[in-house]
Design a protein around this motif. Structure first.
Motif, PDB file in Angstrom:
ATOM      1  N   LEU A  97       2.957  12.065  -5.341  1.00 58.95           N
ATOM      2  CA  LEU A  97       2.697  11.787  -6.516  1.00 58.95           C
ATOM      3  C   LEU A  97       2.711   9.888  -6.573  1.00 58.95           C
ATOM      4  O   LEU A  97       2.206   9.506  -7.002  1.00 58.95           O
ATOM      5  CB  LEU A  97       2.291  12.274  -7.617  1.00 58.95           C
ATOM      6  CG  LEU A  97       2.190  11.659  -9.183  1.00 58.95           C
ATOM      7  CD1 LEU A  97       1.126  11.829  -9.314  1.00 58.95           C
ATOM      8  CD2 LEU A  97       3.103  12.425 -10.342  1.00 58.95           C
ATOM      9  N   VAL A  98       3.740  10.102  -5.644  1.00 55.31           N
ATOM     10  CA  VAL A  98       4.400   8.390  -6.060  1.00 55.31           C
ATOM     11  C   VAL A  98       3.846   7.847  -4.252  1.00 55.31           C
ATOM     12  O   VAL A  98       4.548   8.305  -3.383  1.00 55.31           O
ATOM     13  CB  VAL A  98       6.058   8.457  -6.998  1.00 55.31           C
ATOM     14  CG1 VAL A  98       6.302   7.231  -6.155  1.00 55.31           C
ATOM     15  CG2 VAL A  98       5.747   9.305  -7.991  1.00 55.31           C
ATOM     16  N   LEU A  99       3.779   6.589  -4.552  1.00 54.38           N
ATOM     17  CA  LEU A  99       3.919   5.336  -3.422  1.00 54.38           C
ATOM     18  C   LEU A  99       5.074   4.486  -3.757  1.00 54.38           C
ATOM     19  O   LEU A  99       5.442   4.365  -4.787  1.00 54.38           O
ATOM     20  CB  LEU A  99       2.715   5.144  -3.199  1.00 54.38           C
ATOM     21  CG  LEU A  99       1.317   6.299  -3.082  1.00 54.38           C
ATOM     22  CD1 LEU A  99       0.352   5.240  -2.657  1.00 54.38           C
ATOM     23  CD2 LEU A  99       1.415   6.844  -1.470  1.00 54.38           C
ATOM     24  N   HIS A 100       5.616   3.992  -2.228  1.00 51.41           N
ATOM     25  CA  HIS A 100       6.834   3.090  -2.227  1.00 51.41           C
ATOM     26  C   HIS A 100       6.357   1.624  -1.525  1.00 51.41           C
ATOM     27  O   HIS A 100       6.849   2.002  -0.453  1.00 51.41           O
ATOM     28  CB  HIS A 100       8.345   3.941  -2.021  1.00 51.41           C
ATOM     29  CG  HIS A 100       9.503   2.668  -2.677  1.00 51.41           C
ATOM     30  ND1 HIS A 100       9.373   2.263  -3.361  1.00 51.41           N
ATOM     31  CD2 HIS A 100      10.118   2.972  -1.943  1.00 51.41           C
ATOM     32  CE1 HIS A 100      10.619   1.484  -3.000  1.00 51.41           C
ATOM     33  NE2 HIS A 100      11.666   1.950  -2.138  1.00 51.41           N
ATOM     34  N   PRO A 101       5.847   1.042  -1.993  1.00 54.41           N
ATOM     35  CA  PRO A 101       5.472   0.146  -0.506  1.00 54.41           C
ATOM     36  C   PRO A 101       5.923  -1.004  -1.593  1.00 54.41           C
ATOM     37  O   PRO A 101       6.563  -1.475  -2.178  1.00 54.41           O
ATOM     38  CB  PRO A 101       3.476  -0.570  -1.873  1.00 54.41           C
ATOM     39  CG  PRO A 101       4.182   0.187  -3.046  1.00 54.41           C
ATOM     40  CD  PRO A 101       4.409   1.366  -3.523  1.00 54.41           C
ATOM     41  N   TYR A 102       6.664  -1.049   0.082  1.00 54.07           N
ATOM     42  CA  TYR A 102       6.830  -2.451   0.515  1.00 54.07           C
ATOM     43  C   TYR A 102       6.189  -3.823  -0.315  1.00 54.07           C
ATOM     44  O   TYR A 102       5.303  -4.253   0.785  1.00 54.07           O
ATOM     45  CB  TYR A 102       7.725  -3.118   1.788  1.00 54.07           C
ATOM     46  CG  TYR A 102       8.105  -3.991   1.896  1.00 54.07           C
ATOM     47  CD1 TYR A 102      10.087  -3.732   1.776  1.00 54.07           C
ATOM     48  CD2 TYR A 102       7.854  -4.667   2.116  1.00 54.07           C
ATOM     49  CE1 TYR A 102      10.651  -5.027   1.804  1.00 54.07           C
ATOM     50  CE2 TYR A 102       8.624  -6.577   2.050  1.00 54.07           C
ATOM     51  CZ  TYR A 102      10.613  -6.346   2.150  1.00 54.07           C
ATOM     52  OH  TYR A 102      11.154  -7.172   2.508  1.00 54.07           O
TER      53      TYR A 102
END
Length: 659
Positions: A561-566
């Motif tokens: 469900l969760v993304l962690h884009p830089y």
């Protein structure tokens, strides 16, 4: 403490302590004596002796580990310690070894934050010892959980120095602190009670401000309130590398055959769940403990903790041979013991406390007895078991505390799962939506492991529904490109932002302190990391929403469900300044007023010509790795799966059909 070990440490430490006091304390007292006359001169000898005794006692105390792995038997720190490395966001790394105090002395203000079991308190012990051994000052360890509105930081320091015969001269201590050369190690900021946190935080800030000739190190789990210490250099602890984990296991087994068997089994079945244990010093040590009891490796965190409990409950007394198992003084079985601890764990979680005096702890045990309907247990005998037979508590002076907070959190999570079924949903949502959610992340993480299905049905479902409502209701009336609107929604879903525009030269402190109480509310300290123009400019302040912490936990569990884009942004102050110079926001916004960044289209930061610039300014405000976003392509799919599960369970005959 064990007499012989304590004596051996004392014999080694006495010359070091004497030298430190002679170098840093005696010259200051001599100067003060000359200024104030004969009366202080007479007290000089007594005062120096008090400092020497206190420092020697503290050195002995911090030279040992009361490690849960050895049933809280004391072991020398130097025999078990693996050098840990701390790292800033800008990749500056420092190894916490025998010489680490030289770096602390140079930097002066250090904040070490990381999750449960990463070694924060052990690092503080190591800095204490290094400070004495390297002659870099007089270290003072302050357990922050002991502070409150009735006991402030100076009270705790004086209490450490007071002798049985005579209290310490407060005015003289203040004079010495003001002159410098102390290293104050403030451990466990996250363990301060929520009720007293604001008072204690203000007291610590005032103390640091007035005692600014000294060095300060704060250790804590991550908390938004740590933004109060914005002038501290922030570090996290690097995870253990595999070879470090293996070396730690070997040290626990004194380089014996059991550690080699465990390492061989780990290498046979390498996977992500075991890696989660091996990067963490506490979990690595408990893995050894669990394997020693039962020659298997648990792959789920809650099973791992249960195995640790079983190891303690069934532990053999090695000194009396492998076949001897300690009787439980309280005469209750493993299940009832576990039941009592579940209530105690939940009680401590609600109170945000892990340490108590004897009467307080006996009252909690009595409550646990009543709740658990275990009428035959005697609280005083159960307490003896907690210290001796099943040593999940340790005695520290006059205080009784959990051997480690993560053990308490395991029992709290088990209580929610087993004992609070009727209120399970309400409890989980209260923990998740709590402004102090950071305090409960490890409990939530453990519950995720114990009961993923309910966690998904309650917590994940709620998060998706919040996002869908937020994204469908925000910025609907703004004439802007979909891409920019979506970006703003992602940014504002997990953080709350304020914007402050001024033509005056102001600093971070004055901008932070100027936030009106109606905007601050029950939020923690707003954070500022915005580059601003000289002589004025645009300031962006933010505070993490509880959704940020929940999303960070889900991302860490690998949840889709969760993304962690830089977030890529210019590292050049010149480029950042150009952005603020060209932006119309600087001219369109009313000056010297704080505004929440929301979807009101009449606000200049939402004008079509300013919208993109506002997004860029917001992204400048926080670190590139501090942002999480909902994976839109997965959200609808996961929500439908959960709704289908609930629909199936709601069918009247779901459980009865076929019986």
């Amino acid at each position: 403490m064990e007499g012989l070990l304590f004596q051996q440490i004392g014999a080694f430490a006495l010359p070091l302590v004497t030298k430190a006091v002679e170098k840093f304390i005696e010259p200051k007292i001599k100067t003060l004596s000359e200024m104030t006359g004969e009366k202080l001169q007479i007290a000089k000898h007594v005062f120096v002796n008090t400092f020497e005794k206190t420092l020697l006692y503290s050195y002995k105390k911090h030279s040992v580990l009361n490690t849960i792995v050895f049933n809280n038997q004391q072991k020398l720190l130097k025999d078990l310690y693996i050098p840990l490395t701390i790292k800033t966001s800008s990749t500056i790394e420092e190894t916490i070894d025998d010489r680490c105090s030289a770096y602390i002395k140079r930097v002066k203000k250090v904040l070490i934050t990381d999750t449960a079991g990463m070694g924060k308190s052990t690092i503080m012990k190591k800095i204490f010892l290094s400070t004495v051994e390297m002659e870099n000052g007089i270290p003072v360890m302050v357990e922050l959980r002991r502070l409150g509105k009735d006991k402030l930081i100076l009270d705790e320091i004086l209490e450490q120095l007071n002798t049985v015969k005579k209290p310490t001269n407060k005015a003289l201590v203040l004079e010495l602190i003001e002159k410098g050369d102390f290293v104050f190690l403030l451990d466990g900021y996250d363990e301060i009670s929520l009720r007293d946190k604001a008072i204690v935080t203000k007291n610590i800030q005032d103390f640091i401000s007035k005692a600014n000739n000294n060095c300060f190190v704060i250790a804590s789990r991550p908390e938004g309130a740590l933004a109060s210490f914005g002038d501290f250099l922030k570090y996290t602890i690097l995870p253990l590398r595999k070879e470090q984990s293996y070396e730690l296991l070997r040290k626990y087994n004194d380089y014996g055959e059991l550690a080699e068997r465990l390492i061989a089994k780990i290498k046979e079945r390498e996977n992500d769940s075991i890696d989660e244990f091996l990067i963490n010093p506490l979990l690595t040590s408990l893995l050894y403990n669990a394997f020693e009891h039962k020659q298997t490796i648990p792959f789920k965190k809650h099973i791992f903790y249960r195995q640790v409990f079983d190891a303690f409950f069934d532990t053999h007394d090695i000194s009396k041979g492998d076949s001897y198992v300690r009787d439980k003084i309280s005469e209750i079985d493993s299940d009832d013991f576990h039941k009592m601890l579940r209530y105690m764990g939940f009680y401590c979680m609600k109170r945000s406390r892990i340490e108590f005096n004897k009467d307080e702890l006996l009252n909690i045990i009595s409550e646990a007895k009543t709740f658990s309907a275990i009428s035959h247990v005697q609280p005083n005998l159960f307490l003896k078991d907690l210290l001796i037979s099943v040593p999940l508590f340790v005695l520290d002076g006059i205080y009784f505390k959990w051997a480690h907070r993560s053990i308490q959190e395991y029992f709290a999570a088990q209580f929610i799962y087993i004992d609070a079924k009727s209120q399970q949903k309400e409890i989980l949502l209260k923990l998740v939506q709590n402004p102090a959610i950071e305090k409960h992340l490890n409990v939530l993480d453990l519950y995720y492991s114990i009961d993923f299905k309910s966690f998904r049905k309650i917590v994940v479902k709620s998060l998706i529904e919040e996002y869908l409502f937020f994204s469908s209701s925000q910025y609907r009336d703004n004439v802007i490109a979909d891409e920019l609107r979506t970006e703003r929604i992602h940014l504002c879903f997990e953080k709350e932002f304020l914007i402050f525009v001024t033509d005056n030269a102001v600093d971070h402190t004055s901008v932070k302190s100027g936030v009106p109480s109606k905007l601050r509310g029950d939020k923690k300290e707003f954070i500022i990391r915005q580059n601003v123009l000289k002589g004025g400019g645009i300031w962006i302040l933010y505070v993490h929403h509880y959704r940020h912490w929940l999303m960070s936990m889900l991302y860490g569990k690998g949840h889709p469900l969760v993304l962690h884009p830089y977030i890529k942004k210019s590292a050049s102050p010149t480029e950042n300044e150009k952005l603020m110079c060209r932006s119309r926001i600087r001219y369109d916004m009313p000056k010297d007023i704080y505004f929440p960044i929301n979807d009101k289209k009449e606000m200049p930061f939402n004008f079509p010509d300013n919208f993109d610039d506002t997004n860029k300014l917001i992204k400048l405000a926080f670190y590139s790795n501090e942002h999480y976003r909902i994976n839109i392509s997965e959200a609808d799919k996961i929500l439908k799966e959960i709704q289908d599960e609930i629909s199936l369970e709601d069918k009247t005959n779901f459980l009865l059909d076929g019986l």
